[in-house]
Scaffold this motif. Sequence first.
Motif, PDB file in Angstrom:
ATOM      1  N   ASN A  92       9.482   8.632 -10.078  1.00 42.11           N
ATOM      2  CA  ASN A  92      10.389   8.164 -11.138  1.00 42.11           C
ATOM      3  C   ASN A  92      11.857   8.515 -10.888  1.00 42.11           C
ATOM      4  N   ILE A  93      12.145   9.334  -9.881  1.00 48.67           N
ATOM      5  CA  ILE A  93      13.550   9.615  -9.555  1.00 48.67           C
ATOM      6  C   ILE A  93      13.952   8.959  -8.228  1.00 48.67           C
ATOM      7  N   LEU A  94      13.011   8.278  -7.579  1.00 48.52           N
ATOM      8  CA  LEU A  94      13.268   7.644  -6.284  1.00 48.52           C
ATOM      9  C   LEU A  94      13.717   6.200  -6.442  1.00 48.52           C
ATOM     10  N   GLU A  95      14.500   5.750  -5.467  1.00 51.27           N
ATOM     11  CA  GLU A  95      14.825   4.342  -5.312  1.00 51.27           C
ATOM     12  C   GLU A  95      14.480   3.958  -3.886  1.00 51.27           C
ATOM     13  N   VAL A  96      14.130   2.694  -3.666  1.00 51.74           N
ATOM     14  CA  VAL A  96      13.800   2.191  -2.339  1.00 51.74           C
ATOM     15  C   VAL A  96      14.748   1.036  -2.023  1.00 51.74           C
ATOM     16  N   GLU A  97      15.151   0.944  -0.761  1.00 49.59           N
ATOM     17  CA  GLU A  97      15.997  -0.174  -0.339  1.00 49.59           C
ATOM     18  C   GLU A  97      15.076  -1.365  -0.080  1.00 49.59           C
ATOM     19  N   TYR A  98      14.887  -2.178  -1.111  1.00 50.49           N
ATOM     20  CA  TYR A  98      13.915  -3.272  -1.036  1.00 50.49           C
ATOM     21  C   TYR A  98      14.445  -4.426  -0.184  1.00 50.49           C
ATOM     22  N   GLN A 105       0.828  -1.209   0.000  1.00 48.48           N
ATOM     23  CA  GLN A 105       0.000   0.000   0.000  1.00 48.48           C
ATOM     24  C   GLN A 105       0.864   1.261   0.000  1.00 48.48           C
ATOM     25  N   GLY A 106       1.940   1.254   0.793  1.00 46.83           N
ATOM     26  CA  GLY A 106       2.830   2.412   0.852  1.00 46.83           C
ATOM     27  C   GLY A 106       3.518   2.676  -0.478  1.00 46.83           C
ATOM     28  N   LEU A 107       4.024   1.621  -1.110  1.00 39.70           N
ATOM     29  CA  LEU A 107       4.682   1.794  -2.409  1.00 39.70           C
ATOM     30  C   LEU A 107       3.693   2.212  -3.486  1.00 39.70           C
ATOM     31  N   THR A 108       2.455   1.739  -3.397  1.00 36.47           N
ATOM     32  CA  THR A 108       1.424   2.170  -4.340  1.00 36.47           C
ATOM     33  C   THR A 108       1.212   3.676  -4.217  1.00 36.47           C
ATOM     34  N   SER A 109       1.137   4.159  -2.992  1.00 39.27           N
ATOM     35  CA  SER A 109       0.959   5.593  -2.760  1.00 39.27           C
ATOM     36  C   SER A 109       2.154   6.386  -3.281  1.00 39.27           C
ATOM     37  N   VAL A 110       3.362   5.925  -2.979  1.00 34.05           N
ATOM     38  CA  VAL A 110       4.571   6.625  -3.450  1.00 34.05           C
ATOM     39  C   VAL A 110       4.634   6.588  -4.970  1.00 34.05           C
ATOM     40  N   SER A 111       4.248   5.476  -5.570  1.00 36.32           N
ATOM     41  CA  SER A 111       4.252   5.363  -7.032  1.00 36.32           C
ATOM     42  C   SER A 111       3.333   6.408  -7.666  1.00 36.32           C
ATOM     43  N   ARG A 112       2.173   6.616  -7.060  1.00 35.78           N
ATOM     44  CA  ARG A 112       1.189   7.556  -7.614  1.00 35.78           C
ATOM     45  C   ARG A 112       1.490   9.018  -7.298  1.00 35.78           C
ATOM     46  N   LYS A 113       1.927   9.285  -6.044  1.00 34.64           N
ATOM     47  CA  LYS A 113       2.061  10.671  -5.578  1.00 34.64           C
ATOM     48  C   LYS A 113       3.491  11.125  -5.364  1.00 34.64           C
ATOM     49  N   GLY A 114       4.456  10.202  -5.355  1.00 38.61           N
ATOM     50  CA  GLY A 114       5.817  10.539  -4.964  1.00 38.61           C
ATOM     51  C   GLY A 114       5.895  10.662  -3.454  1.00 38.61           C
ATOM     52  N   ALA A 145       9.904  -2.391  -7.283  1.00 35.99           N
ATOM     53  CA  ALA A 145       9.630  -2.757  -5.892  1.00 35.99           C
ATOM     54  C   ALA A 145       8.135  -2.982  -5.676  1.00 35.99           C
ATOM     55  N   LEU A 146       7.312  -2.153  -6.302  1.00 31.89           N
ATOM     56  CA  LEU A 146       5.860  -2.310  -6.169  1.00 31.89           C
ATOM     57  C   LEU A 146       5.404  -3.648  -6.745  1.00 31.89           C
ATOM     58  N   ILE A 147       5.910  -4.006  -7.892  1.00 34.68           N
ATOM     59  CA  ILE A 147       5.561  -5.301  -8.505  1.00 34.68           C
ATOM     60  C   ILE A 147       6.012  -6.450  -7.601  1.00 34.68           C
ATOM     61  N   ALA A 148       7.226  -6.353  -7.072  1.00 34.12           N
ATOM     62  CA  ALA A 148       7.746  -7.418  -6.188  1.00 34.12           C
ATOM     63  C   ALA A 148       6.935  -7.524  -4.901  1.00 34.12           C
ATOM     64  N   SER A 149       6.440  -6.392  -4.402  1.00 35.95           N
ATOM     65  CA  SER A 149       5.690  -6.397  -3.141  1.00 35.95           C
ATOM     66  C   SER A 149       4.334  -7.095  -3.272  1.00 35.95           C
ATOM     67  N   GLN A 150       3.885  -7.318  -4.503  1.00 38.86           N
ATOM     68  CA  GLN A 150       2.607  -7.977  -4.721  1.00 38.86           C
ATOM     69  C   GLN A 150       2.715  -9.494  -4.655  1.00 38.86           C
ATOM     70  N   GLY A 151       3.927  -9.985  -4.492  1.00 42.35           N
ATOM     71  CA  GLY A 151       4.134 -11.435  -4.339  1.00 42.35           C
ATOM     72  C   GLY A 151       4.235 -12.142  -5.672  1.00 42.35           C
ATOM     73  N   PRO A 152       4.487 -13.446  -5.620  1.00 40.66           N
ATOM     74  CA  PRO A 152       4.634 -14.221  -6.856  1.00 40.66           C
ATOM     75  C   PRO A 152       3.310 -14.326  -7.603  1.00 40.66           C
ATOM     76  N   GLU A 153       3.430 -14.455  -8.901  1.00 40.43           N
ATOM     77  CA  GLU A 153       2.221 -14.619  -9.731  1.00 40.43           C
ATOM     78  C   GLU A 153       1.599 -15.978  -9.485  1.00 40.43           C
ATOM     79  N   ASN A 154       0.297 -16.039  -9.585  1.00 42.97           N
ATOM     80  CA  ASN A 154      -0.388 -17.332  -9.392  1.00 42.97           C
ATOM     81  C   ASN A 154      -0.254 -18.206 -10.607  1.00 42.97           C
TER      82      ASN A 154
END
Length: 133
Positions: free
Chosen positions: A107-113, A27-36, A124-133
Motif C-alpha cells: 500500500n505504500i509502493l508504486e510501480v512504473e507501469y 503473477q508478480g504484481l499479485t505476489s507484491v499486492s499480497r506480500k509487499g 497496476a494489478l487490475i490493468a495487468s489482467q487485461g480488458p474486461e470481456n
Amino acid sequence: MRIIELTESTNPGEYVYHASYLPDLKQGLTSVSRKGLVPSKTGQAGPGVYFAYDPSGGFYHVDPEDATMFRVRWDSLVKIFGLYPQNENGIQRDEQEIIVPGAVPSNILEVEYFPGEWWDIESALIASQGPEN
C-alpha cells in the motif's frame, strides 16, 4: 571520505527505487499486492529489500530491459521501519544503497507501469489482467 560528504551523499529524495525481475507481470504484481516487497535472504550487505537513491541505481541484479521498477516515499519507509542506529533494527544506508530490514507493504509502493507513469499496486494489478470481456 569526510563525514559531511557521506551525509550529503546519502540524503534520499522524496522517493527511493527498487528493481525486480517479474517474468509474469500479473503473477508478480499479485505476489507484491499480497506480500509487499519481501526481503532477500542474502545480499551484498545481508538480508533486506535493497533500494537506490535514484531510478538508475536500482538495478542491482536485474537488467534494465527486464526490470519492473518500484518506488516508495522515503518518509513512509522511515515511519514504518525507523533508521539505524536510532533503531537497532532500522533502515541501514550508505552512499550507494538503502537496506530495508522487512517486507515493504504494497500500500505504500508504486510501480512504473508505463515508462514515466507510476501506478499504485492495486491499479497496476487490475490493468495487468487485461480488458474486461
